[in-house]
Design a protein around this motif. Structure first.
Motif, PDB file in Angstrom:
ATOM      1  N   GLN A 106       0.837  -1.192   0.000  1.00 65.40           N
ATOM      2  CA  GLN A 106       0.000   0.000   0.000  1.00 65.40           C
ATOM      3  C   GLN A 106       0.876   1.247   0.000  1.00 65.40           C
ATOM      4  OE1 GLN A 106      -3.318  -0.396   2.630  1.00 65.40           O
ATOM      5  NE2 GLN A 106      -3.651   1.815   2.777  1.00 65.40           N
ATOM      6  N   LYS A 107       0.448   2.251  -0.752  1.00 65.63           N
ATOM      7  CA  LYS A 107       1.209   3.494  -0.840  1.00 65.63           C
ATOM      8  C   LYS A 107       1.414   4.099   0.535  1.00 65.63           C
ATOM      9  CE  LYS A 107       1.189   8.016  -3.136  1.00 65.63           C
ATOM     10  NZ  LYS A 107       0.446   8.926  -4.043  1.00 65.63           N
ATOM     11  N   ALA A 108       2.646   4.463   0.827  1.00 58.24           N
ATOM     12  CA  ALA A 108       2.989   5.006   2.144  1.00 58.24           C
ATOM     13  C   ALA A 108       2.129   6.215   2.485  1.00 58.24           C
ATOM     14  CB  ALA A 108       4.468   5.382   2.180  1.00 58.24           C
ATOM     15  N   GLY A 109       1.621   6.237   3.704  1.00 54.02           N
ATOM     16  CA  GLY A 109       0.802   7.343   4.167  1.00 54.02           C
ATOM     17  C   GLY A 109      -0.683   7.132   4.008  1.00 54.02           C
ATOM     18  N   THR A 110      -1.082   6.081   3.278  1.00 55.05           N
ATOM     19  CA  THR A 110      -2.509   5.817   3.077  1.00 55.05           C
ATOM     20  C   THR A 110      -3.031   4.728   4.013  1.00 55.05           C
ATOM     21  OG1 THR A 110      -2.149   4.130   1.347  1.00 55.05           O
ATOM     22  CG2 THR A 110      -2.290   6.439   0.637  1.00 55.05           C
ATOM     23  N   GLU A 111      -2.151   4.132   4.804  1.00 57.25           N
ATOM     24  CA  GLU A 111      -2.558   3.042   5.689  1.00 57.25           C
ATOM     25  C   GLU A 111      -3.311   3.583   6.912  1.00 57.25           C
ATOM     26  OE1 GLU A 111       0.597   3.957   5.240  1.00 57.25           O
ATOM     27  OE2 GLU A 111       1.804   2.339   4.374  1.00 57.25           O
ATOM     28  N   ILE A 112      -4.426   2.937   7.248  1.00 61.32           N
ATOM     29  CA  ILE A 112      -5.083   3.233   8.518  1.00 61.32           C
ATOM     30  C   ILE A 112      -4.187   2.687   9.618  1.00 61.32           C
ATOM     31  CG2 ILE A 112      -7.161   2.939   9.919  1.00 61.32           C
ATOM     32  CD1 ILE A 112      -8.696   2.383   7.348  1.00 61.32           C
ATOM     33  N   ARG A 113      -3.919   3.492  10.619  1.00 64.34           N
ATOM     34  CA  ARG A 113      -2.917   3.116  11.623  1.00 64.34           C
ATOM     35  C   ARG A 113      -3.533   2.314  12.776  1.00 64.34           C
ATOM     36  NH1 ARG A 113      -0.288   8.953  12.340  1.00 64.34           N
ATOM     37  NH2 ARG A 113      -2.446   9.544  11.917  1.00 64.34           N
ATOM     38  N   PHE A 114      -4.123   1.179  12.406  1.00 59.15           N
ATOM     39  CA  PHE A 114      -4.708   0.292  13.403  1.00 59.15           C
ATOM     40  C   PHE A 114      -3.618  -0.292  14.300  1.00 59.15           C
ATOM     41  CE2 PHE A 114      -8.236  -0.555  10.173  1.00 59.15           C
ATOM     42  CZ  PHE A 114      -9.157   0.219  10.858  1.00 59.15           C
ATOM     43  N   SER A 115      -4.010  -0.660  15.515  1.00 53.51           N
ATOM     44  CA  SER A 115      -3.085  -1.361  16.408  1.00 53.51           C
ATOM     45  C   SER A 115      -2.752  -2.722  15.812  1.00 53.51           C
ATOM     46  CB  SER A 115      -3.722  -1.555  17.785  1.00 53.51           C
ATOM     47  OG  SER A 115      -4.069  -0.322  18.364  1.00 53.51           O
ATOM     48  N   GLN A 116      -1.523  -3.131  15.980  1.00 51.82           N
ATOM     49  CA  GLN A 116      -1.116  -4.452  15.494  1.00 51.82           C
ATOM     50  C   GLN A 116      -1.552  -5.500  16.512  1.00 51.82           C
ATOM     51  OE1 GLN A 116       2.960  -4.733  14.309  1.00 51.82           O
ATOM     52  NE2 GLN A 116       2.862  -6.924  13.888  1.00 51.82           N
ATOM     53  N   LEU A 117      -2.353  -6.458  16.062  1.00 52.53           N
ATOM     54  CA  LEU A 117      -2.843  -7.493  16.963  1.00 52.53           C
ATOM     55  C   LEU A 117      -1.716  -8.469  17.298  1.00 52.53           C
ATOM     56  CD1 LEU A 117      -6.298  -8.208  15.279  1.00 52.53           C
ATOM     57  CD2 LEU A 117      -5.751  -6.591  17.093  1.00 52.53           C
ATOM     58  N   PRO A 118      -1.673  -8.977  18.531  1.00 52.32           N
ATOM     59  CA  PRO A 118      -0.592  -9.890  18.937  1.00 52.32           C
ATOM     60  C   PRO A 118      -0.538 -11.131  18.051  1.00 52.32           C
ATOM     61  CG  PRO A 118      -1.871  -9.171  20.841  1.00 52.32           C
ATOM     62  CD  PRO A 118      -2.628  -8.725  19.626  1.00 52.32           C
ATOM     63  N   ALA A 119       0.667 -11.451  17.579  1.00 50.85           N
ATOM     64  CA  ALA A 119       0.843 -12.656  16.756  1.00 50.85           C
ATOM     65  C   ALA A 119       0.929 -13.902  17.621  1.00 50.85           C
ATOM     66  CB  ALA A 119       2.104 -12.516  15.904  1.00 50.85           C
ATOM     67  N   LYS A 120       1.405 -13.735  18.861  1.00 53.08           N
ATOM     68  CA  LYS A 120       1.564 -14.876  19.768  1.00 53.08           C
ATOM     69  C   LYS A 120       0.618 -14.708  20.950  1.00 53.08           C
ATOM     70  CE  LYS A 120       5.614 -16.703  20.280  1.00 53.08           C
ATOM     71  NZ  LYS A 120       7.020 -16.976  20.690  1.00 53.08           N
ATOM     72  N   LEU A 121      -0.065 -15.795  21.311  1.00 52.20           N
ATOM     73  CA  LEU A 121      -1.075 -15.733  22.365  1.00 52.20           C
ATOM     74  C   LEU A 121      -0.528 -16.030  23.751  1.00 52.20           C
ATOM     75  CD1 LEU A 121      -3.979 -17.606  20.506  1.00 52.20           C
ATOM     76  CD2 LEU A 121      -3.483 -15.152  20.554  1.00 52.20           C
ATOM     77  N   TYR A 122       0.701 -16.461  23.827  1.00 52.62           N
ATOM     78  CA  TYR A 122       1.273 -16.876  25.120  1.00 52.62           C
ATOM     79  C   TYR A 122       2.680 -16.315  25.255  1.00 52.62           C
ATOM     80  CZ  TYR A 122       2.923 -20.320  21.752  1.00 52.62           C
ATOM     81  OH  TYR A 122       3.436 -20.919  20.625  1.00 52.62           O
ATOM     82  N   PRO A 123       3.192 -16.203  26.485  1.00 50.22           N
ATOM     83  CA  PRO A 123       4.521 -15.628  26.701  1.00 50.22           C
ATOM     84  C   PRO A 123       5.637 -16.563  26.256  1.00 50.22           C
ATOM     85  CG  PRO A 123       3.573 -16.363  28.787  1.00 50.22           C
ATOM     86  CD  PRO A 123       2.494 -16.515  27.750  1.00 50.22           C
ATOM     87  N   GLU A 124       6.830 -15.991  26.124  1.00 47.91           N
ATOM     88  CA  GLU A 124       8.005 -16.790  25.792  1.00 47.91           C
ATOM     89  C   GLU A 124       8.257 -17.823  26.896  1.00 47.91           C
ATOM     90  OE1 GLU A 124       9.846 -16.779  23.146  1.00 47.91           O
ATOM     91  OE2 GLU A 124       9.017 -15.015  22.119  1.00 47.91           O
ATOM     92  N   ASN A 125       8.781 -18.968  26.478  1.00 49.16           N
ATOM     93  CA  ASN A 125       9.133 -20.046  27.409  1.00 49.16           C
ATOM     94  C   ASN A 125       7.922 -20.577  28.166  1.00 49.16           C
ATOM     95  OD1 ASN A 125      11.913 -19.677  26.735  1.00 49.16           O
ATOM     96  ND2 ASN A 125      12.009 -17.974  28.194  1.00 49.16           N
ATOM     97  N   ALA A 126       6.732 -20.457  27.583  1.00 52.98           N
ATOM     98  CA  ALA A 126       5.531 -20.988  28.232  1.00 52.98           C
ATOM     99  C   ALA A 126       5.556 -22.512  28.216  1.00 52.98           C
ATOM    100  CB  ALA A 126       4.286 -20.492  27.509  1.00 52.98           C
ATOM    101  N   THR A 127       5.064 -23.108  29.285  1.00 54.28           N
ATOM    102  CA  THR A 127       4.955 -24.556  29.346  1.00 54.28           C
ATOM    103  C   THR A 127       3.783 -25.011  28.479  1.00 54.28           C
ATOM    104  OG1 THR A 127       3.433 -24.525  31.227  1.00 54.28           O
ATOM    105  CG2 THR A 127       5.811 -24.481  31.719  1.00 54.28           C
ATOM    106  N   PRO A 128       3.725 -26.302  28.126  1.00 52.13           N
ATOM    107  CA  PRO A 128       2.571 -26.777  27.346  1.00 52.13           C
ATOM    108  C   PRO A 128       1.234 -26.451  28.008  1.00 52.13           C
ATOM    109  CG  PRO A 128       4.295 -28.436  27.349  1.00 52.13           C
ATOM    110  CD  PRO A 128       4.747 -27.351  28.298  1.00 52.13           C
ATOM    111  N   ALA A 129       1.189 -26.557  29.338  1.00 46.71           N
ATOM    112  CA  ALA A 129      -0.053 -26.243  30.047  1.00 46.71           C
ATOM    113  C   ALA A 129      -0.396 -24.765  29.902  1.00 46.71           C
ATOM    114  CB  ALA A 129       0.077 -26.606  31.523  1.00 46.71           C
ATOM    115  N   GLU A 130       0.623 -23.889  29.945  1.00 50.75           N
ATOM    116  CA  GLU A 130       0.389 -22.452  29.803  1.00 50.75           C
ATOM    117  C   GLU A 130      -0.016 -22.097  28.376  1.00 50.75           C
ATOM    118  OE1 GLU A 130       3.471 -20.695  33.188  1.00 50.75           O
ATOM    119  OE2 GLU A 130       4.188 -21.115  31.156  1.00 50.75           O
TER     120      GLU A 130
END
Length: 386
Positions: free
Chosen positions: A201-225
Motif C-alpha cells: 500500500q502506498k505510504a501514508g494511506t494506511e489506517i494506523r490500526f493497532s497491530q494485533l498480537p501474533a503470539k497468544l502466550y509468553p516466551e518459554n511458556a509450558t505446554p499447560a500455559e
C-alpha cells in the motif's frame, strides 16, 4: 443535495444555523454520492455543503461520478474523519486530478463566514433525526483517536493505491524473482499469478490500526500455559493494551468503533478485519473480562448499536464459512452470563443474548466448537514425548 431533511422548527433551525458547524464543499461533480455520518445523498447542481452540523466527530464520505464516453459510473468511496468545533467553518475544494476533497487553509474558510447567509440556499441541513444513530456508533471516538488512527494522508480509501515493492525494470531484478527476461506469455493462471510483482500500500494511506498480537502466550511458556492462553486470550489482550493503550484500557473501544465505521460507512474491508480481530480478543478473554466489568458493559452497548445497523442476514455468508460471530459471542456469553460475573453486567449480557436470538435467530445454547479438543502447536524444538 437530494433527500435532505427540511422539517424543522424555524426558530431551532435559525439557532442551529448560527451555532452549528458548516461544511462547505466546492466543485463536487454533479451526480456523485456524498454522505456525512449515517446519511448519503446524490449531489445536485446547487450543492455547496452541509450546514447546522453538531460539534464533535463526524465521518464525511463520497464517491465521485465518473464519465466514460456515454456511460457513467460511481467510483470507490473515500472517507474523512473530522472533528468540528461550535460555529466552525470547514472548506474543502474538489481536486479533479486526484478525485479528492482537499482542505483549504483556515484563513480561506474564515473568509466565508460573512457569506454564510448567501450560501444558505446551497447548503443542506444536517439530518438531526439520524444523530442518535451516529452518536451510538462513535461515542468513544474523539479528536485524539482520529489523529492516532486516521492515515497520515488524511483520507480513508475503500481501495487504496498500491505500488510494487520493486521496480523490476532490470534483467537482474527479474532474475531474482525467477521471472523470464522477456515476457513470453503465461501458460497457466498459476504462472501468471507468480509473475505478478509484490505489491504494498502506498505510504501514508494506511489506517494506523493497532497491530494485533501474533503470539497468544509468553516466551518459554509450558505446554499447560500454551493451552491455557490459547483458550483464555487475556494475556494477548493485555499485551495489546499495554503496547497501545497503557493505563487506559477503555480506549480500545474507540478503535473497535473506528474500525467498524471504516467498514460500514467507508467500505473498507480492512476495517472489518480489524473489528473482527479486536472483537475476538475481547470476547475470549475471560479473566480480563471478569476483572473489568465497566469495560465489558460498554462492549455490550457498542455491539448492540453496531449490530443494529446491519440487516438480519448480513453475517450469514461470513458465519457459514467459519461461524465467527456466533461462536465468538457464545464464548463471551458463557462467562458474562455466569454467576462469577458482575451482577449488572450479567443481567445486561443476558438481555443482549436474548435480543440477538430474537433478531438474528442465532442459537447460543448449542455447545460451541471451542469446547472440542484443542490441538496445541508446541514451539519449535520442544520434545512432546517428555
Amino acid at each position: 443535495m437530494e433527500g435532505a431533511s427540511v422539517d424543522m422548527d424555524p426558530e431551532l433551525a435559525r439557532q442551529l444555523f448560527f451555532e452549528g458547524a458548516t461544511l462547505v464543499f466546492l466543485g463536487v461533480p454533479e451526480g456523485s454520492e456524498f454522505g456525512i455520518d449515517c446519511n448519503s445523498w446524490q449531489v445536485g447542481p446547487r450543492f455547496r455543503g452541509v450546514k447546522m452540523v453538531p460539534p464533535g466527530v463526524h465521518f464525511v464520505h463520497y464517491s465521485v461520478k465518473r464519465k466514460d464516453g456515454a456511460a457513467s459510473e460511481t467510483g470507490p468511496r473515500t472517507g474523512i474523519f473530522l472533528h468540528l468545533e461550535q460555529k466552525e467553518i470547514r472548506l474543502l475544494h474538489w481536486n479533479p486530478q486526484d478525485e479528492l476533497m482537499v482542505p483549504a487553509p483556515e484563513e480561506e474558510a474564515e473568509k466565508l463566514r460573512e457569506q454564510l447567509t448567501s450560501l444558505d440556499p446551497f447548503l443542506g441541513p444536517y439530518p438531526y433525526e439520524s444523530l442518535r444513530c451516529w452518536v451510538s456508533l462513535s461515542s468513544h471516538i474523539n479528536k485524539e483517536v482520529i489523529g492516532r488512527l486516521q492515515p497520515v494522508c488524511g483520507n480513508i480509501y475503500a481501495f487504496p493505491e498500491v505500488l510494487p515493492t520493486e521496480n523490476m525494470t532490470h534483467t537482474e531484478d527479474r532474475a531474482k524473482h525467477n521471472l523470464p527476461k522477456y515476457d513470453s506469455g503465461c501458460q497457466s493462471y498459476k504462472e501468471g499469478m507468480s509473475r505478478l510483482p509484490l505489491m504494498k500500500q502506498k505510504a501514508g494511506t494506511e489506517i494506523r490500526f493497532s497491530q494485533l498480537p501474533a503470539k497468544l502466550y509468553p516466551e518459554n511458556a509450558t505446554p499447560a500455559e500454551v493451552t491455557k492462553h490459547s483458550m483464555d486470550l487475556s494475556y494477548a489482550l493485555g499485551c495489546l493494551l499495554e503496547t497501545n493503550y497503557p493505563g487506559q484500557p477503555l480506549e480500545v473501544l474507540a478503535e473497535l468503533q473506528f474500525s467498524f465505521v471504516c467498514f460500514l460507512l467507508g467500505n473498507v474491508y480492512e476495517g472489518f478485519e480489524q473489528w473482527k480481530g479486536l472483537l475476538n480478543l475481547l470476547c475470549r478473554s475471560e479473566t480480563f473480562a471478569l476483572q473489568q466489568p465497566d469495560l465489558y458493559s460498554e462492549v455490550i452497548s457498542i455491539l448492540y448499536h453496531q449490530l443494529a445497523q446491519v440487516p438480519t442476514d448480513f453475517f450469514i455468508d461470513i458465519v457459514s464459512q467459519d461461524n465467527f460471530l456466533t461462536s465468538t459471542l457464545q464464548v463471551l456469553f458463557s462467562f458474562l452470563c455466569s454467576p462469577s460475573a458482575d451482577k449488572s453486567v450479567r443481567k445486561k449480557a443476558m438481555r443482549f443474548r436474548a435480543h440477538l436470538t430474537k433478531k438474528f435467530q442465532w442459537d447460543f445454547e448449542e455447545e460451541p466448537l471451542d469446547c472440542a479438543p484443542i490441538v496445541v502447536q508446541l514451539p519449535e524444538g520442544w520434545d512432546n514425548t517428555a
